[in-house]
Structures are given as structure tokens and as C-alpha cells.
Scaffold this motif. Structure first.
Motif, short mmCIF file in Angstrom:
data_model
loop_
_atom_site.label_atom_id
_atom_site.label_comp_id
_atom_site.label_asym_id
_atom_site.label_seq_id
_atom_site.Cartn_x
_atom_site.Cartn_y
_atom_site.Cartn_z
N GLY A 119 150.21 0.56 -10.04
CA GLY A 119 151.25 1.49 -10.43
C GLY A 119 150.86 2.36 -11.61
N THR A 120 149.93 1.90 -12.42
CA THR A 120 149.50 2.66 -13.60
C THR A 120 148.26 3.50 -13.31
OG1 THR A 120 150.33 0.86 -14.98
CG2 THR A 120 148.87 2.45 -16.03
N CYS A 164 140.47 -7.77 -6.99
CA CYS A 164 140.26 -9.09 -6.41
C CYS A 164 141.48 -9.49 -5.60
CB CYS A 164 140.01 -10.09 -7.56
SG CYS A 164 140.04 -11.81 -7.07
N THR A 165 141.28 -10.01 -4.40
CA THR A 165 142.41 -10.42 -3.57
C THR A 165 143.01 -11.74 -4.03
OG1 THR A 165 140.88 -11.43 -2.00
CG2 THR A 165 141.62 -9.19 -1.52
N SER A 166 142.33 -12.49 -4.90
CA SER A 166 142.88 -13.74 -5.40
C SER A 166 143.87 -13.51 -6.53
CB SER A 166 141.78 -14.67 -5.91
OG SER A 166 141.08 -15.22 -4.86
N CYS A 167 143.49 -12.69 -7.50
CA CYS A 167 144.36 -12.56 -8.67
C CYS A 167 145.22 -11.29 -8.63
CB CYS A 167 143.57 -12.64 -9.98
SG CYS A 167 142.37 -11.32 -10.24
N ASP A 168 144.91 -10.33 -7.76
CA ASP A 168 145.70 -9.10 -7.63
C ASP A 168 146.00 -8.45 -8.96
OD1 ASP A 168 145.87 -8.99 -4.84
OD2 ASP A 168 147.41 -10.53 -4.85
N VAL A 169 145.02 -8.40 -9.85
CA VAL A 169 145.20 -7.78 -11.16
C VAL A 169 144.31 -6.55 -11.22
CG1 VAL A 169 144.89 -8.10 -13.64
CG2 VAL A 169 145.74 -9.97 -12.26
N CYS A 170 144.87 -5.45 -11.71
CA CYS A 170 144.12 -4.21 -11.83
C CYS A 170 142.96 -4.43 -12.82
CB CYS A 170 145.01 -3.09 -12.33
SG CYS A 170 144.10 -1.56 -12.64
N ASP A 199 147.41 -4.78 -15.18
CA ASP A 199 148.71 -4.96 -14.52
C ASP A 199 148.52 -5.69 -13.21
OD1 ASP A 199 150.13 -3.73 -16.50
OD2 ASP A 199 150.38 -1.83 -15.44
N PHE A 200 149.60 -6.29 -12.72
CA PHE A 200 149.56 -6.99 -11.45
C PHE A 200 149.77 -5.97 -10.35
CE2 PHE A 200 150.71 -9.92 -14.71
CZ PHE A 200 149.93 -11.02 -14.42
N THR A 201 148.78 -5.78 -9.50
CA THR A 201 148.85 -4.74 -8.48
C THR A 201 149.74 -5.11 -7.32
OG1 THR A 201 146.88 -5.59 -7.37
CG2 THR A 201 146.55 -3.87 -9.01
N ALA A 202 149.91 -6.41 -7.05
CA ALA A 202 150.64 -6.81 -5.86
C ALA A 202 151.98 -7.47 -6.17
CB ALA A 202 149.79 -7.77 -5.03
N ASP A 203 152.53 -7.25 -7.35
CA ASP A 203 153.77 -7.90 -7.72
C ASP A 203 154.94 -6.96 -7.49
OD1 ASP A 203 154.86 -9.75 -10.67
OD2 ASP A 203 155.85 -9.37 -8.78
N PRO A 204 155.78 -7.20 -6.42
CA PRO A 204 156.88 -6.29 -6.15
C PRO A 204 157.88 -6.24 -7.30
CG PRO A 204 156.85 -8.12 -4.59
CD PRO A 204 155.66 -8.27 -5.49
N ALA A 205 157.97 -7.27 -8.13
CA ALA A 205 158.89 -7.25 -9.26
C ALA A 205 158.49 -6.17 -10.25
CB ALA A 205 158.90 -8.62 -9.94
N ASP A 206 157.19 -5.91 -10.39
CA ASP A 206 156.73 -4.84 -11.28
C ASP A 206 157.24 -3.49 -10.79
OD1 ASP A 206 155.37 -6.51 -12.95
OD2 ASP A 206 153.39 -6.05 -12.17
N THR A 207 157.12 -3.27 -9.50
CA THR A 207 157.56 -1.99 -8.95
C THR A 207 159.05 -1.81 -9.18
OG1 THR A 207 155.85 -2.21 -7.27
CG2 THR A 207 157.55 -0.57 -6.87
N ALA A 208 159.84 -2.85 -8.95
CA ALA A 208 161.28 -2.77 -9.15
C ALA A 208 161.61 -2.52 -10.62
CB ALA A 208 161.96 -4.05 -8.66
#
Length: 172
Positions: free
Chosen positions: A138-139, A146-152, A157-166
Motif C-alpha cells: 500500500g505504501t 517473501c510469501t512466508s512473511c508478506d512484509v514489504c 509494512d504488511f503487504t497481505a494484511d487486509p486489516a491494513d487496507t481497511a
């Protein structure tokens, strides 16, 4: 006795460390209960109660963001530990006196597994060998993460966390 097996003293030390770790995870469960209480509290009530507190609501948000970041890293460390434990459980001791089987052509599945293993990279953040894919931060926009940690890898930032987007949409 298997070579490399722990001595009784080492086993006692491991049991003591295990008990300490279990106590830490019990405290972690208490922290999860506190977070659940925050979730269960009405937002208007939280605004009233926390607005005048030292640091205000933003200060509490920063504490939870810090907790989330550390929890994510701890979870990555536990994934690494689980992989190590799994490898140890599957370890086979080799008899150096055993005769070697003649070399044969690898099966197609073995070749495919080797190719897949070559595509894995060690993630600098979670230290696991995983696939890296194009993801949308998002940033930062599109990044290879990495597909394990989904961190940019750029901003953390967490790239795959829908709570971040909300939360980003609500803040805008």
C-alpha cells in the motif's frame, strides 16, 4: 545411544528452558486477552476513555503497531524453529560402510523438485527459504516480497494484511 543425543544434564537444561518458554507463552495469551478486550469495547467509549490519557489514542496505536511488528517477527522465528524441528525429526543417520546404489537418471518429479528448490531464496526478514512473488504494498506499490512473511522489503509494512487496507481507507 545415538551419536549426538543429549546427555541427562543437557536434557535437564532443555526441560528448564522449555518450562520458561511455556511461562512466556502463557503471558502472551494474557496479552491476547487484553487485545480482545480492546476489540470488544465500543469505539466511542475508547475515544472517551483514551483521548485524555498520556500519549492519547495515537500513542496506544503505536504501542499496538510495535507489538504487531514484534509478534510478526516472533512468528517468523517460530516458523523457522518448526522447520528445523521437522528436519531433525526426519534426519537419518548414514552408515558409512553401506554400499552405494548405482546412479540412475532422476525421475521427472525429482527434477521438478530441484527446479522449484532453485527458485527459492532466503528471506532477509524471516530467514526462511521461500518463494518471492510480486505483491502490492500500500505504501511502495509493486514489490517482490517473501510469501512466508508478506512484509514489504522496502518499508516493512504488511503487504497481505487486509486489516491494513481497511485502516488506510478509514484514515483517508
Amino acid at each position: 545411544m545415538v551419536a549426538g543425543a543429549p546427555t541427562e544434564e543437557e536434557k535437564t537444561a532443555i526441560r528448564a528452558k522449555r518450562a520458561k518458554a511455556a511461562a512466556r507463552f502463557d503471558r502472551l495469551a494474557a496479552a491476547a486477552e487484553i487485545l480482545q478486550q480492546i476489540i470488544d469495547t465500543d469505539a466511542a467509549e475508547l475515544a472517551t476513555v483514551l483521548a485524555g490519557a498520556d500519549g492519547g489514542i495515537v500513542g496506544f496505536q503505536k504501542q499496538i503497531e510495535g507489538f504487531r511488528s514484534v509478534a510478526w517477527k516472533a512468528n517468523a522465528k517460530l516458523r523457522e524453529a518448526a522447520a528445523i524441528a521437522q528436519m531433525r525429526a526426519a534426519a537419518v543417520e548414514v552408515n558409512p560402510d553401506a554400499a552405494a546404489e548405482p546412479a540412475t537418471e532422476p525421475a521427472a518429479a525429482e527434477v521438478e523438485a530441484e527446479v522449484e528448490a532453485d527458485e527459492l531464496e532466503e528471506c532477509a526478514r524471516c530467514r526462511t527459504a521461500t518463494a518471492h512473488t510480486e505483491q502490492d504494498c500500500g505504501t511502495c506499490g509493486p514489490v517482490t516480497a517473501c510469501t512466508s512473511c508478506d512484509v514489504c522489503p522496502k518499508c516493512g509494512d504488511f503487504t497481505a494484511d487486509p486489516a491494513d487496507t481497511a485502516a488506510d481507507v478509514a484514515a483517508a
